[in-house]
Design an enzyme around this catalytic site. Structure first.
Site, mmCIF file in Angstrom:
data_model
loop_
_atom_site.group_PDB
_atom_site.id
_atom_site.type_symbol
_atom_site.label_atom_id
_atom_site.label_comp_id
_atom_site.label_asym_id
_atom_site.label_seq_id
_atom_site.Cartn_x
_atom_site.Cartn_y
_atom_site.Cartn_z
ATOM 1 N N SER A 111 39.842 2.240 -21.102
ATOM 2 C CA SER A 111 39.418 0.943 -21.139
ATOM 3 C C SER A 111 38.979 0.294 -22.535
ATOM 4 C CB SER A 111 38.311 0.457 -20.282
ATOM 5 O OG SER A 111 37.755 -0.668 -20.489
ATOM 6 N N GLY A 112 39.304 -0.739 -22.984
ATOM 7 C CA GLY A 112 38.974 -1.117 -24.283
ATOM 8 C C GLY A 112 37.492 -1.646 -24.200
ATOM 9 N N CYS A 218 36.261 -10.242 -23.201
ATOM 10 C CA CYS A 218 36.493 -9.683 -21.865
ATOM 11 C C CYS A 218 37.085 -10.694 -20.974
ATOM 12 C CB CYS A 218 35.322 -9.200 -21.401
ATOM 13 S SG CYS A 218 35.117 -8.405 -19.391
ATOM 14 N N GLY A 219 38.051 -10.398 -19.985
ATOM 15 C CA GLY A 219 38.725 -10.837 -19.166
ATOM 16 C C GLY A 219 37.787 -11.813 -18.040
ATOM 17 N N ASN A 432 43.546 -5.585 -11.343
ATOM 18 C CA ASN A 432 42.289 -4.881 -11.770
ATOM 19 C C ASN A 432 41.229 -5.006 -10.929
ATOM 20 O OD1 ASN A 432 40.009 -4.047 -13.391
ATOM 21 N ND2 ASN A 432 39.987 -5.691 -14.692
#
Length: 546
Positions: A111-112, A218-219, A432
């Protein structure tokens, strides 16, 4: 004389003549053309010819391990997609986690967000705003891929030397790695360099999202800015081109954050126009109002108040919503509205306004410039419709599609999948299973939670991941141990760690062996024969007590 001949031979490496060099180029074009026609790239669209790729490959024909892993990943996903079963995994943040998950997880994920908050190349940890150095995640991938290879060598050596090898299974530590490429970290050149880094580092696949580089969040945070559809397609094409030049089969996942992204960086792509919000009255643009207030000394909090007040006083509409209001004002029938909707669906703002005028003989007022933010971003109506449209546009350029959602809603995901598969029935989907969701607050029964992954897979979400599982398990175990250790000392360590390692068969119990001490000692002993007294795993090693 010999020196000249030797120099001449070197200068002609690797082909002895110009004609043979060109024949090699022609053979590359033929090979690339056939390669693109294979089942691996079924449904994949390219906007460049094989000749371009061949001419940019150079003379070395390098085989990258990440491509081997990519083939492994592609075959696994294909098999499960046809069975409508999931390939699911938990994110890893270090070599311990990636080795411990290998027995039960078929793939690995980096994960970034985790890299940004745990390990960056500058050692400056921070929130997931995509502003860390672009080599951060590739470096983490390389670290984990090298760890995988070490444990694979250890496991292979132990298995071969075991007389009972026919009765035991060797753990496959070479699980394909999927990594977070964020927005691609820049323009086309940066995207290509990043794709190259990932392929060289060992990532079998990456995902790229349609947020704005420099504005990425972040999403599951607010205030996300998405780029034009065409901009993200360019990123996907650039990634594919880079990997074609490298002759690799790595997978690219197109992720869209448009389901919750409320701003658009540019209105250049007509495909985005139907979702852009505008005003239907003549008003002073928001940016000018803010500029005037700032020039008069307003501070940031006051500017925020002025912005909120402007938005409350000036309602925003899509062009379709503006047309519906105007048609009602003109007293037009529902048939006229339906005709307008049918003709204008997916059209640009200009064409939409022309259609309206042809149907009604009136102009349609819809100004998208007035509500732009100070940064020049356009407000948009987010939601499932824009996410579906974008995903359909991305599909020909990506191996998988990822919808980032604000809630873990099975019905919502199923509807998304159904709409995608009407157009692209063979396109694999990604979900996700985010720790950002408060899973206990969404009305799941225990049975619902247990079935969630498998129910998603039936809808085509073949790849599923708990992106930050490694981060959270690390936090939980360390918090629990540190709290107990404060009062109970070694009793806490033995009961919470060592005893549990023994019970579940965790090989980090003997951490010297886990790290490769036995493996390397065997190699060193082969070179330095007769050095048993200096063996690192000799009789004095404390690990013999286990």
């Amino acid at each position: 004389m010999l020196g000249k001949r030797f120099q001449s031979t070197i200068s002609r490496f690797p082909y002895p003549s110009k004609s043979q060099q060109y024949r090699y180029y022609e053979s590359q074009v033929e090979q690339i053309t056939k390669w693109w026609e294979s089942s691996r790239f079924k449904g994949i669209k390219r906007t460049y010819p094989a000749e371009l790729v061949a001419s940019h490959r150079g003379s070395f024909n390098i085989q990258y391990p990440s491509s081997i892993q990519a083939t492994k990943l592609f075959n696994l996903l294909n098999e499960r997609f046809l069975e409508r079963k999931p390939v699911h995994t938990i994110g890893s943040i270090d070599p311990v986690q990636i080795s411990q998950s290998a027995k039960n997880q078929e793939i690995a994920y980096v994960s970034g967000w985790a890299c940004s908050s745990v390990l960056t190349t500058t050692n400056e940890v921070s929130p997931d705003f995509g502003d860390y150095p672009y080599d951060t995640v590739p470096n983490q991938v390389e670290r984990l891929f090298k760890a995988q290879q070490l444990h694979d060598r250890k496991a292979t050596s132990e298995w071969i030397q075991n007389p009972q090898r026919d009765q035991i299974d060797k753990i496959d530590y070479l699980r394909p790695i999927i990594a977070d490429a964020d927005t691609g970290h820049g323009g086309t050149g940066a995207v290509m360099k990043l794709a190259k880094l990932f392929a060289e580092s060992g990532a079998a696949g990456i995902h790229i999202e349609d947020q704005l580089h420099g504005g990425k969040k972040c999403g599951h945070l607010a205030g996300k800015v998405i780029v034009p559809t065409s901009t993200h397609i360019t990123r996907l094409i650039a990634t594919r081109l880079q990997w074609d030049i490298m002759n690799t089969e790595n997978l690219v996942i197109a992720r869209t954050d448009s389901e919750t992204g409320n701003l658009l960086s540019s209105a250049v792509d007509p495909r985005d126009h139907e979702f852009i919000l505008g005003v239907i009255e003549d008003v002073k643009p928001l940016s000018e109002v803010l500029y005037e207030a700032e020039s008069q000394g307003a501070d940031s909090s006051k500017l925020n108040e002025i912005e909120q007040s402007w938005l409350e006083q000036n309602k925003l509409y899509t062009v379709s919503e503006a047309a519906e209001l105007k048609l009602k004002e003109l007293g037009k029938s529902i048939e006229t509205f339906n005709e307008f909707q049918a003709q204008s669906k997916g059209k640009s703002l200009y064409d939409t306004k022309q259609i309206f005028k042809e149907l009604t003989s009136h102009d349609l007022k819809h100004d998208i410039e007035a509500p732009k933010t100070r940064e020049g971003y356009y407000p948009v109506k987010n939601g499932i419709d824009v996410a579906v449209k974008r995903s359909i546009e991305y599909a020909p350029y990506a191996d998988l599609l990822w919808l980032e959602t604000k809630t873990p809603n099975l019905k919502y995901a199923q509807d998304f999948a159904e709409r995608i598969h009407k157009i692209h029935p063979d396109k694999k989907l990604v979900y996700n299973l985010s720790p950002s969701f408060n899973w206990s607050a969404h009305g799941f029964s225990e049975q619902d939670l247990q079935n969630f992954i498998w129910d998603l897979a039936k809808a085509g979400f073949v790849l599923q991941l708990v992106s930050l599982a490694g981060l959270h398990t690390n936090a939980v175990s360390n918090f629990e141990l540190s709290e107990a250790f404060k009062d109970q000392g070694m009793k806490a360590y033995v009961e919470l760690v060592q005893k549990k390692e023994k019970e579940i068969g965790c090989d980090v119990l003997t951490h010297q062996k886990w790290s490769g001490a036995n493996y390397y000692d065997e190699l060193i002993s082969a070179v330095q024969s007769g050095s048993s007294q200096t063996s690192s795993v000799g009789k004095d090693s404390t690990e013999h007590s286990f």
